[in-house]
Scaffold this motif. Structure first.
Motif, PDB file in Angstrom:
ATOM      1  N   HIS A 217      -6.206   6.131   3.134  1.00  0.00           N
ATOM      2  CA  HIS A 217      -7.639   5.830   2.392  1.00  0.00           C
ATOM      3  C   HIS A 217      -7.981   4.933   3.159  1.00  0.00           C
ATOM      4  CE1 HIS A 217     -10.447   4.761  -0.752  1.00  0.00           C
ATOM      5  NE2 HIS A 217      -9.989   3.448  -0.521  1.00  0.00           N
ATOM      6  N   THR A 218      -7.312   4.045   3.468  1.00  0.00           N
ATOM      7  CA  THR A 218      -7.782   2.486   4.261  1.00  0.00           C
ATOM      8  C   THR A 218      -8.216   3.045   5.546  1.00  0.00           C
ATOM      9  OG1 THR A 218      -6.345   1.249   2.935  1.00  0.00           O
ATOM     10  CG2 THR A 218      -7.239   0.194   4.966  1.00  0.00           C
ATOM     11  N   ILE A 219      -7.476   3.827   6.167  1.00  0.00           N
ATOM     12  CA  ILE A 219      -7.783   4.165   7.625  1.00  0.00           C
ATOM     13  C   ILE A 219      -8.887   5.099   7.660  1.00  0.00           C
ATOM     14  CG2 ILE A 219      -7.229   5.708   9.652  1.00  0.00           C
ATOM     15  CD1 ILE A 219      -4.048   4.800   8.935  1.00  0.00           C
ATOM     16  N   ILE A 220      -9.241   6.037   6.730  1.00  0.00           N
ATOM     17  CA  ILE A 220     -10.384   6.803   6.689  1.00  0.00           C
ATOM     18  C   ILE A 220     -11.625   6.025   6.287  1.00  0.00           C
ATOM     19  CG2 ILE A 220     -11.536   8.909   5.522  1.00  0.00           C
ATOM     20  CD1 ILE A 220      -9.231   9.696   7.362  1.00  0.00           C
TER      21      ILE A 220
ATOM     22  N   THR B  75      -9.900  10.151  -2.260  1.00  0.00           N
ATOM     23  CA  THR B  75      -8.597   9.534  -2.278  1.00  0.00           C
ATOM     24  C   THR B  75      -8.563   8.203  -3.091  1.00  0.00           C
ATOM     25  OG1 THR B  75      -8.928   8.371  -0.359  1.00  0.00           O
ATOM     26  CG2 THR B  75      -7.801  10.585  -0.119  1.00  0.00           C
ATOM     27  N   ALA B  76      -9.587   7.653  -3.301  1.00  0.00           N
ATOM     28  CA  ALA B  76      -9.721   6.517  -4.059  1.00  0.00           C
ATOM     29  C   ALA B  76      -9.512   7.044  -5.695  1.00  0.00           C
ATOM     30  CB  ALA B  76     -10.977   5.780  -4.101  1.00  0.00           C
TER      31      ALA B  76
ATOM     32  N   LEU C  54       0.712  -1.205   0.217  1.00  0.00           N
ATOM     33  CA  LEU C  54       0.095   0.124   0.045  1.00  0.00           C
ATOM     34  C   LEU C  54       0.971   1.082  -0.071  1.00  0.00           C
ATOM     35  CD1 LEU C  54      -2.924  -0.757   2.844  1.00  0.00           C
ATOM     36  CD2 LEU C  54      -3.189  -0.866   0.061  1.00  0.00           C
ATOM     37  N   SER C  55       0.489   2.342  -0.980  1.00  0.00           N
ATOM     38  CA  SER C  55       1.058   3.464  -0.906  1.00  0.00           C
ATOM     39  C   SER C  55       0.673   4.366   0.460  1.00  0.00           C
ATOM     40  CB  SER C  55       0.780   4.303  -2.169  1.00  0.00           C
ATOM     41  OG  SER C  55      -0.607   4.540  -2.039  1.00  0.00           O
ATOM     42  N   GLY C  56       1.211   5.287   0.576  1.00  0.00           N
ATOM     43  CA  GLY C  56       1.114   6.338   1.726  1.00  0.00           C
ATOM     44  C   GLY C  56      -0.592   6.742   1.623  1.00  0.00           C
TER      45      GLY C  56
END
Length: 163
Positions: free
Chosen positions: A10-13, A51-52, A3-5
């Motif tokens: 994106h995942t956390i949000i 962000t997606a 996963l990029s930064g």
């Protein structure tokens, strides 16, 4: 997992949006924009969808980007109905449906990405065509339909009481 930064953010949000939605469903039977959980859902879903647009395993504009844009449209219309049509019981039906539909659509790429990555080394699914993904999405779709019916009935009872 690679996963990029941006992907990590994106995942956390996105997880925050899911938690907020589930909290709203449990507490209010809907994503309630008047409540803290509803506000968190709205803003985190907006950020997750934006962000997606900068994330793509497949390069270029793809179905994931379309989902993101459509989800942004759904929550924007729901927010408009919430803020500008406060006195309209008909608007509440649409608002509830649009927010629930945005949540369901958010789960489609979430399930795809999670099942093809987790657990590390031996993911649940080989690719997005794996039957476990289709079965999970079918189950979630049935929950969405049942939940929408529940919300409709609940909203109707609320409307009848207020008349």
């Amino acid at each position: 997992m690679n996963l990029s930064g941006l992907g990590i953010f994106h995942t956390i949000i996105g997880i925050s949006a899911i938690v907020a939605a589930v909290t709203g469903f449990v507490k209010y039977g809907k994503i309630n924009l008047a409540a803290g959980s509803g506000k968190v859902y709205f803003y985190t879903t907006l950020v997750t969808s934006v962000t997606a647009l900068g994330i793509s395993k497949h390069g270029g504009f793809n179905a994931g980007h379309v989902f993101s844009l459509f989800i942004i449209l759904l929550i924007a219309v729901a927010y408009f109905l919430y803020s500008k049509r406060k006195g309209s019981s008909k608007a509440r039906y649409f608002e509830n449906f649009l927010l629930s539909f945005s949540f369901f659509l958010s789960l489609v790429p979430t399930v795809n990405e999670t099942f093809t990555r987790v657990p590390l080394g031996h993911p649940l699914a080989k690719d997005i065509k794996d039957p476990v993904i289709a079965q999970t999405l079918l189950f979630l779709f049935i929950l969405f339909i049942a939940g929408s019916i529940f919300q409709f009935i609940r909203q109707r009872k609320s409307t009848v009481k207020n008349c």
